[in-house]
Design a protein around this motif. Sequence first.
Motif, PDB file in Angstrom:
ATOM      1  N   VAL A   1     -17.845  46.455  -5.304  1.00  0.00           N
ATOM      2  CA  VAL A   1     -16.964  45.925  -4.264  1.00  0.00           C
ATOM      3  C   VAL A   1     -17.112  44.414  -4.154  1.00  0.00           C
ATOM      4  N   ARG A   2     -18.338  43.926  -4.322  1.00  0.00           N
ATOM      5  CA  ARG A   2     -18.593  42.485  -4.223  1.00  0.00           C
ATOM      6  C   ARG A   2     -18.229  41.731  -5.501  1.00  0.00           C
ATOM      7  N   GLY A   3     -17.788  42.454  -6.522  1.00  0.00           N
ATOM      8  CA  GLY A   3     -17.416  41.812  -7.773  1.00  0.00           C
ATOM      9  C   GLY A   3     -18.578  41.518  -8.679  1.00  0.00           C
ATOM     10  N   GLN A   4     -19.757  42.097  -8.390  1.00  0.00           N
ATOM     11  CA  GLN A   4     -20.947  41.860  -9.212  1.00  0.00           C
ATOM     12  C   GLN A   4     -21.047  42.836 -10.383  1.00  0.00           C
ATOM     13  N   THR A   5     -20.151  43.807 -10.414  1.00  0.00           N
ATOM     14  CA  THR A   5     -20.130  44.797 -11.489  1.00  0.00           C
ATOM     15  C   THR A   5     -18.775  44.739 -12.177  1.00  0.00           C
ATOM     16  N   HIS A   6     -18.784  44.750 -13.494  1.00  0.00           N
ATOM     17  CA  HIS A   6     -17.545  44.715 -14.274  1.00  0.00           C
ATOM     18  C   HIS A   6     -17.004  46.132 -14.402  1.00  0.00           C
ATOM     19  N   LEU A   7     -15.766  46.335 -13.990  1.00  0.00           N
ATOM     20  CA  LEU A   7     -15.144  47.652 -14.046  1.00  0.00           C
ATOM     21  C   LEU A   7     -14.450  47.846 -15.385  1.00  0.00           C
ATOM     22  N   ILE A   8     -14.612  49.031 -15.954  1.00  0.00           N
ATOM     23  CA  ILE A   8     -13.946  49.337 -17.225  1.00  0.00           C
ATOM     24  C   ILE A   8     -13.251  50.687 -17.111  1.00  0.00           C
ATOM     25  N   SER A   9     -12.298  50.889 -18.000  1.00  0.00           N
ATOM     26  CA  SER A   9     -11.598  52.166 -18.053  1.00  0.00           C
ATOM     27  C   SER A   9     -11.068  52.378 -19.467  1.00  0.00           C
ATOM     28  N   MET A  10     -10.563  53.589 -19.707  1.00  0.00           N
ATOM     29  CA  MET A  10     -10.053  53.978 -21.016  1.00  0.00           C
ATOM     30  C   MET A  10      -8.683  54.606 -20.808  1.00  0.00           C
ATOM     31  N   SER A  11      -7.670  54.082 -21.494  1.00  0.00           N
ATOM     32  CA  SER A  11      -6.317  54.576 -21.252  1.00  0.00           C
ATOM     33  C   SER A  11      -5.393  54.129 -22.363  1.00  0.00           C
ATOM     34  N   CYS A  12      -4.314  54.919 -22.574  1.00  0.00           N
ATOM     35  CA  CYS A  12      -3.277  54.477 -23.509  1.00  0.00           C
ATOM     36  C   CYS A  12      -2.059  53.958 -22.766  1.00  0.00           C
ATOM     37  N   GLY A  13      -2.125  53.945 -21.413  1.00  0.00           N
ATOM     38  CA  GLY A  13      -0.962  53.429 -20.712  1.00  0.00           C
ATOM     39  C   GLY A  13      -1.030  53.475 -19.204  1.00  0.00           C
ATOM     40  N   ASN A  14      -0.618  54.596 -18.612  1.00  0.00           N
ATOM     41  CA  ASN A  14      -0.412  54.658 -17.165  1.00  0.00           C
ATOM     42  C   ASN A  14      -1.689  54.502 -16.347  1.00  0.00           C
TER      43      ASN A  14
ATOM     44  N   PHE B   1      -5.107  51.112 -13.071  1.00  0.00           N
ATOM     45  CA  PHE B   1      -6.434  50.500 -12.989  1.00  0.00           C
ATOM     46  C   PHE B   1      -6.314  48.986 -12.873  1.00  0.00           C
ATOM     47  N   ALA B   2      -5.499  48.386 -13.743  1.00  0.00           N
ATOM     48  CA  ALA B   2      -5.331  46.930 -13.731  1.00  0.00           C
ATOM     49  C   ALA B   2      -4.746  46.458 -12.406  1.00  0.00           C
ATOM     50  N   TYR B   3      -3.792  47.206 -11.886  1.00  0.00           N
ATOM     51  CA  TYR B   3      -3.192  46.869 -10.589  1.00  0.00           C
ATOM     52  C   TYR B   3      -4.239  46.897  -9.487  1.00  0.00           C
ATOM     53  N   MET B   4      -5.075  47.942  -9.471  1.00  0.00           N
ATOM     54  CA  MET B   4      -6.096  48.062  -8.441  1.00  0.00           C
ATOM     55  C   MET B   4      -7.137  46.960  -8.561  1.00  0.00           C
ATOM     56  N   VAL B   5      -7.549  46.648  -9.774  1.00  0.00           N
ATOM     57  CA  VAL B   5      -8.518  45.568  -9.989  1.00  0.00           C
ATOM     58  C   VAL B   5      -7.951  44.247  -9.475  1.00  0.00           C
TER      59      VAL B   5
ATOM     60  N   VAL C   1      -9.777  47.243 -19.923  1.00  0.00           N
ATOM     61  CA  VAL C   1      -9.248  48.542 -20.321  1.00  0.00           C
ATOM     62  C   VAL C   1      -9.426  48.699 -21.823  1.00  0.00           C
ATOM     63  N   PHE C   2     -10.054  49.800 -22.227  1.00  0.00           N
ATOM     64  CA  PHE C   2     -10.153  50.164 -23.638  1.00  0.00           C
ATOM     65  C   PHE C   2      -8.952  51.042 -23.977  1.00  0.00           C
ATOM     66  N   MET C   3      -8.202  50.636 -24.993  1.00  0.00           N
ATOM     67  CA  MET C   3      -6.985  51.349 -25.364  1.00  0.00           C
ATOM     68  C   MET C   3      -7.027  51.769 -26.827  1.00  0.00           C
ATOM     69  N   PRO C   4      -6.417  52.918 -27.174  1.00  0.00           N
ATOM     70  CA  PRO C   4      -6.329  53.287 -28.594  1.00  0.00           C
ATOM     71  C   PRO C   4      -5.399  52.325 -29.314  1.00  0.00           C
ATOM     72  N   ASP C   5      -5.698  52.040 -30.566  1.00  0.00           N
ATOM     73  CA  ASP C   5      -4.881  51.074 -31.298  1.00  0.00           C
ATOM     74  C   ASP C   5      -3.493  51.613 -31.626  1.00  0.00           C
TER      75      ASP C   5
END
Length: 330
Positions: free
Chosen positions: A82-95, A100-104, A113-117
């Motif tokens: 919450v304080r921004g001291q931790t880097h948030l990550i996720s895995m997705s091909c789209g939605n 996630f990006a919107y919330m961040v 975001v880790f995405m499949p190539d």
Amino acid sequence: MEGKMTDLNGDLLTIEQISGARQVLQTSGLCFHTPVLHHVQTLCGLDSDIDLYLKLENMQNTGSFKIRGLVNQMTHISDSAVRGQTHLISMSCGNFGKAFAYMVQQKGLKGTVFMPDTASASRAELIKSYGVGVKMVPMAELEPAVNKCLMDSNTMNLFHDNIDVMAGNGSVGLEILEDVPDPDVVVVCCGGGGLLGGTAAAIKLSGRSNTRVYGVEPEGAPSMYESRKAVKPVVVQGKTKVLGLAPPYTGYNAFRLNVEFVDDVVLVSDDEIVAAVKRLFSRGLVVEPAGAAAFAAVMSGKIPDVKGKKVVVVITGGNVTTQELNKICG
């Protein structure tokens, strides 16, 4: 290091968790009670004996249901995150990545975001536009890449197979029951299975034990279908163009919820999904292929015993570009 891929010893989702998540969503200002179109069987070109309802999650904030689970999950992250001291990550091909990006961005935090190539470049650029990083890796290397990141740095993984996410997803089921109190059948697209499991749990735990809930997967990516047959989560190598419904594996929590609350999972072909996208578009609804799979199952007669029944189809997303629609619809 924070986060894990599954809650192996967690309890099944409860109606209290789903109702609590619904309250979080209602007060967040970031999610909406999406509309339900009533009695649209004739409009959609289906048998008039079916009483058809469409739950329009393609009209949800960020264009899909994914924001529901993330809004609820973000209320349970650590103080350091919450304080921004931790880097948030996720895995997705789209939605999920877009939500996630919107919330961040909304929270003023940092994320990747880790995405499949195999994901489209337009999806990656859209996610980057929210100010988060994107790492494209081969599909088979997605989970190892995420796990390596979790080991090497101060990170927290916001992932699909999470009870808080599924509680947020379950708000779809509660909204359906508000708009259609006595559905006979509810049909939901199944990718990772979290929306399907959460929605089914909400419906069954609300006392609608006679409501049949079906999941729908592409024939080329039947991970939940095969997991149910094997009575355990399995990995399936997806061979479908509908990447939004082709996760690399079935999550443990999603599998447990599906076994407990979902009546069956049916399969549709890519061609049937494309036909559904075209049909919906011709009726004025912009729906991405992954969001149209449940309608495809009804349209192609894959859902049993629907004559004379109230059938609710969840349209899960509308994140499709004009160029993609032109290609799909000819």
